[in-house]
Scaffold this active site. Structure first.
Site, PDB file in Angstrom:
ATOM      1  N   CYS A   1      16.332  43.177  92.422  1.00 16.91           N
ATOM      2  CA  CYS A   1      16.587  44.601  92.135  1.00 16.91           C
ATOM      3  C   CYS A   1      15.858  45.425  93.180  1.00 16.91           C
ATOM      4  O   CYS A   1      14.640  45.354  93.296  1.00 16.91           O
ATOM      5  CB  CYS A   1      16.088  44.946  90.732  1.00 16.91           C
ATOM      6  SG  CYS A   1      15.979  46.721  90.423  1.00 16.91           S
TER       7      CYS A   1
ATOM      8  N   CYS B   1      18.379  52.819  93.076  1.00 20.55           N
ATOM      9  CA  CYS B   1      19.612  53.376  92.512  1.00 20.55           C
ATOM     10  C   CYS B   1      19.374  54.310  91.327  1.00 20.55           C
ATOM     11  O   CYS B   1      20.159  55.221  91.094  1.00 20.55           O
ATOM     12  CB  CYS B   1      20.542  52.263  92.059  1.00 20.55           C
ATOM     13  SG  CYS B   1      20.418  50.775  93.026  1.00 20.55           S
TER      14      CYS B   1
ATOM     15  N   THR C   1      12.029  51.138  86.388  1.00 20.66           N
ATOM     16  CA  THR C   1      12.320  50.394  87.614  1.00 20.66           C
ATOM     17  C   THR C   1      11.788  51.147  88.832  1.00 20.66           C
ATOM     18  O   THR C   1      12.051  52.341  88.987  1.00 20.66           O
ATOM     19  CB  THR C   1      13.843  50.198  87.733  1.00 20.66           C
ATOM     20  OG1 THR C   1      14.279  49.386  86.650  1.00 20.66           O
ATOM     21  CG2 THR C   1      14.223  49.535  89.044  1.00 20.66           C
TER      22      THR C   1
ATOM     23  N   GLU D   1       9.014  46.815  87.274  1.00 23.49           N
ATOM     24  CA  GLU D   1       9.134  47.738  86.153  1.00 23.49           C
ATOM     25  C   GLU D   1       7.735  48.116  85.674  1.00 23.49           C
ATOM     26  O   GLU D   1       6.829  47.286  85.760  1.00 23.49           O
ATOM     27  CB  GLU D   1       9.924  47.130  84.982  1.00 23.49           C
ATOM     28  CG  GLU D   1      11.419  47.379  85.048  1.00 23.49           C
ATOM     29  CD  GLU D   1      12.142  46.454  86.028  1.00 23.49           C
ATOM     30  OE1 GLU D   1      11.628  45.341  86.265  1.00 23.49           O
ATOM     31  OE2 GLU D   1      13.196  46.844  86.558  1.00 23.49           O
TER      32      GLU D   1
ATOM     33  N   HIS E   1      24.899  54.556  86.250  1.00 20.48           N
ATOM     34  CA  HIS E   1      24.079  53.337  86.387  1.00 20.48           C
ATOM     35  C   HIS E   1      24.870  52.103  85.947  1.00 20.48           C
ATOM     36  O   HIS E   1      24.630  51.008  86.444  1.00 20.48           O
ATOM     37  CB  HIS E   1      22.757  53.482  85.635  1.00 20.48           C
ATOM     38  CG  HIS E   1      21.664  52.671  86.276  1.00 20.48           C
ATOM     39  ND1 HIS E   1      21.389  52.716  87.625  1.00 20.48           N
ATOM     40  CD2 HIS E   1      20.815  51.735  85.778  1.00 20.48           C
ATOM     41  CE1 HIS E   1      20.411  51.873  87.911  1.00 20.48           C
ATOM     42  NE2 HIS E   1      20.051  51.249  86.804  1.00 20.48           N
TER      43      HIS E   1
ATOM     44  N   TYR F   1      25.838  48.590  88.372  1.00 21.84           N
ATOM     45  CA  TYR F   1      25.706  47.154  88.085  1.00 21.84           C
ATOM     46  C   TYR F   1      26.911  46.356  88.581  1.00 21.84           C
ATOM     47  O   TYR F   1      26.818  45.140  88.740  1.00 21.84           O
ATOM     48  CB  TYR F   1      25.500  46.938  86.579  1.00 21.84           C
ATOM     49  CG  TYR F   1      24.059  47.134  86.137  1.00 21.84           C
ATOM     50  CD1 TYR F   1      23.265  48.128  86.698  1.00 21.84           C
ATOM     51  CD2 TYR F   1      23.490  46.324  85.164  1.00 21.84           C
ATOM     52  CE1 TYR F   1      21.959  48.300  86.306  1.00 21.84           C
ATOM     53  CE2 TYR F   1      22.178  46.490  84.757  1.00 21.84           C
ATOM     54  CZ  TYR F   1      21.414  47.485  85.331  1.00 21.84           C
ATOM     55  OH  TYR F   1      20.114  47.651  84.935  1.00 21.84           O
TER      56      TYR F   1
ATOM     57  N   CYS G   1      25.189  45.862  92.410  1.00 24.04           N
ATOM     58  CA  CYS G   1      23.929  45.128  92.662  1.00 24.04           C
ATOM     59  C   CYS G   1      23.962  43.730  92.080  1.00 24.04           C
ATOM     60  O   CYS G   1      23.550  42.768  92.732  1.00 24.04           O
ATOM     61  CB  CYS G   1      22.734  45.919  92.145  1.00 24.04           C
ATOM     62  SG  CYS G   1      22.501  45.898  90.353  1.00 24.04           S
TER      63      CYS G   1
ATOM     64  N   GLU H   1      17.908  42.137  82.665  1.00 16.80           N
ATOM     65  CA  GLU H   1      18.319  43.491  83.018  1.00 16.80           C
ATOM     66  C   GLU H   1      19.834  43.648  82.921  1.00 16.80           C
ATOM     67  O   GLU H   1      20.330  44.730  82.613  1.00 16.80           O
ATOM     68  CB  GLU H   1      17.840  43.850  84.421  1.00 16.80           C
ATOM     69  CG  GLU H   1      17.984  45.340  84.696  1.00 16.80           C
ATOM     70  CD  GLU H   1      17.434  45.744  86.036  1.00 16.80           C
ATOM     71  OE1 GLU H   1      17.760  45.057  87.018  1.00 16.80           O
ATOM     72  OE2 GLU H   1      16.696  46.727  86.105  1.00 16.80           O
TER      73      GLU H   1
END
Ligand code: SF4
Ligand code: FE
Length: 500
Positions: A100, A104, A191, A257, A292, A296, A299, A447
């Site tokens: 990650c 973003c 994050t 995180e 978001h 996904y 990413c 995640e």
């Protein structure tokens, strides 16, 4: 164009002198800490790739505010093409980091707050949007990393914010002054929190009457007085302290995180973008979540590419690359991964222009995208573990492979079925372990389940967006629901005659 170099970025984060706790102790040199540094290097890739001409069309965009080229992570999407490029950029970064890369959340928050502040002003006569545009301009001009902060700890999920026994379970305004507001509370699972210059705080749910102090959106420098970060643990994170190249699996990168605590943080009015506008909290949450969930589809697909590649290598090193069931499993992994990418592209291609002029991904398809992400990476990871074999979790440590006495023994017995050196086989297995069970599994597995909202949150949105009434009407028309049957059916007499 004021793009930061990766080194300038890392130095600028060090200069913030953030208050970070890890393992119960304050961390002074957090940019060199072995557990934190891989996440910083990962974020730095968003700066590094932006400087390479071959990635310019994905990594850079032209700001509608300044006319200058800016990093796409600070861009306000101006077209459907921008939405599509965003997803492709995220796939690229997932491929290059296997992790990650964190930036973003800020990009998604910037775009959601941009359109919601505009609509709030139109409805309420407030002046939030202009303030927000000036914040975005600053972010673009200084090439800052913004941490989008949405998830409150929430306490008792059955109670609204203002009825929580502990009022700090949701971020709220504790004081309104002539020059600004004072806020208290916390944001969980943040994050990239300790790798960001600015924090953009948003409400976490649609607020109702009584929640006015909680309906607050603002930005603050990440090092503002009163902000504290408590770093989250990841699976196998202490392997990074061992400084073992083999055992970490991913030699360079990781995610991050943290719990972010606001202990009476002052925010000047020019950095407040919602204060008490209950009706606009719902749209803000939906739009940020939509962006978001779109993310996904990029990413996780990029990280999936790495996992598929590692699985194919593991099969080769085991000498089973030609086995038909292995080939079939790799096809299955690719099909699942590309389905996620299709969802990311589809919700982008079906995006629309907002009243503020920026572009929003299609909310129904964004939620379908993320719902699939709660499932397919688990299946891809299962197939990767199947192909890798049990050695991925039983192999000895790097120290054993390097040891004078037992090193030659383990190298002999863990040699594979082709000419690849034993250590290459071990490296690939450790990478698969990292992606499926180790620290990168935070980003790739858990995640995928809970990031950008848990599966039920998407199902609620799918229910809301899927327009069942319209679909019922389609069925009614074709079936003739509500229409009387003709008194004599055409052909009825002939049929009766034949029956006689
Ligand atoms: Fe970006 Fe994916 Fe990390 Fe979210 S989970 S910040 S979309 S890389
Ligand atoms: Fe995430």
């Amino acid at each position: 164009m004021a793009l930061k170099t990766p080194d300038q970025y890392i130095q600028s984060i060090a200069d913030l002198r953030l208050r970070i706790y890890l393992f119960g102790e304050p961390v002074e040199d957090y940019t060199t800490h072995p557990i934190i540094r891989p996440s910083l290097d990962c974020m730095a890739m968003t700066y590094e790739l932006a400087r390479l001409p071959e990635y310019e069309s994905l990594m850079l965009a032209t700001s509608h505010l300044t006319g200058e080229k800016v990093n796409r992570f600070t861009h306000i999407h101006q077209s459907v093409e921008d939405l599509v490029r965003k997803v492709k950029m995220q796939r690229l970064l997932g491929q290059r980091t296997g992790s990650c890369f964190q930036r973003c959340v800020g990009m998604d928050a910037l775009n959601a707050v941009y359109s919601v502040t505009y609509e709030t002003d139109q409805a309420e006569g407030t002046g939030y949007h202009e303030r927000f545009r000036s914040f975005v301009r600053d972010v673009q001009e200084r090439d800052l990393t913004v941490d989008g902060a949405m998830t409150d700890p929430k306490g008792d999920r059955g109670l609204p914010p203002h009825r929580q026994p502990d009022p700090d379970m949701y971020v709220h305004v504790v004081e309104r002054r002539d020059d600004g507001i004072v806020v208290r509370g916390a944001k969980a699972h943040q994050t990239g929190a300790c790798n960001s210059h600015e924090v953009l705080v948003m409400p976490t749910i649609a607020m109702r009457e009584g929640d006015e102090d909680y309906a607050v959106c603002f930005s603050t420098p990440a090092n503002a007085e009163g902000i504290l970060y408590i770093y989250g643990r990841q699976s196998c994170d202490t392997r990074k302290i061992e400084r073992s190249e083999l055992d970490v699996g991913n030699r360079r990168f990781g995610g991050q995180e943290a719990l972010m605590v606001f202990d009476d943080v002052f925010v000047p009015w020019e950095r407040v973008y919602l204060d008490g506008e209950l009706a606009f909290t719902g749209p803000l949450v939906e739009r940020f979540a939509g962006y978001h969930r779109q993310s996904y589809g990029g990413c996780k697909v990029g990280v999936g590419d790495v996992l598929i590649g590692a699985s194919a290598l593991a099969a080769e090193y085991n000498g089973v690359a030609g086995a038909s069931h292995i080939k079939d499993k790799l096809v299955e992994m690719n099909q699942l991964n590309e389905t996620l990418f299709s969802c990311g592209i589809a919700c982008s291609a079906e995006g629309h222009r907002t009243a503020a002029g920026n572009y929003q991904s299609d909310l129904l398809l964004s939620n379908v995208c993320k719902q699939n992400v709660t499932r397919y990476p688990y299946e891809i990871a299962r197939l990767a573990e199947d192909i890798a074999g049990g050695l991925m979790v039983t192999m000895p440590s790097e120290a054993d492979f390097s040891d004078e006495e037992v090193g030659p023994i383990v190298r002999k017995y863990f040699a594979g079925g082709c000419d690849a050196p034993t250590m290459d086989r071990m490296r690939v297995l450790r990478l698969i372990e990292n992606l499926t069970l180790g620290s990168a599994a935070v980003g790739y597995r858990t995640e995928s389940m809970h990031g950008a909202g848990s599966p039920q949150a998407q199902r609620i949105m799918i229910a809301r967006q899927s327009n069942l009434d319209h679909k019922k009407e389609l069925a009614k028309v074709l079936a003739g629901v509500g229409e009387e049957l003709p008194t004599t059916c055409p052909g009825q007499h002939e049929v009766a005659a034949v029956a006689d």
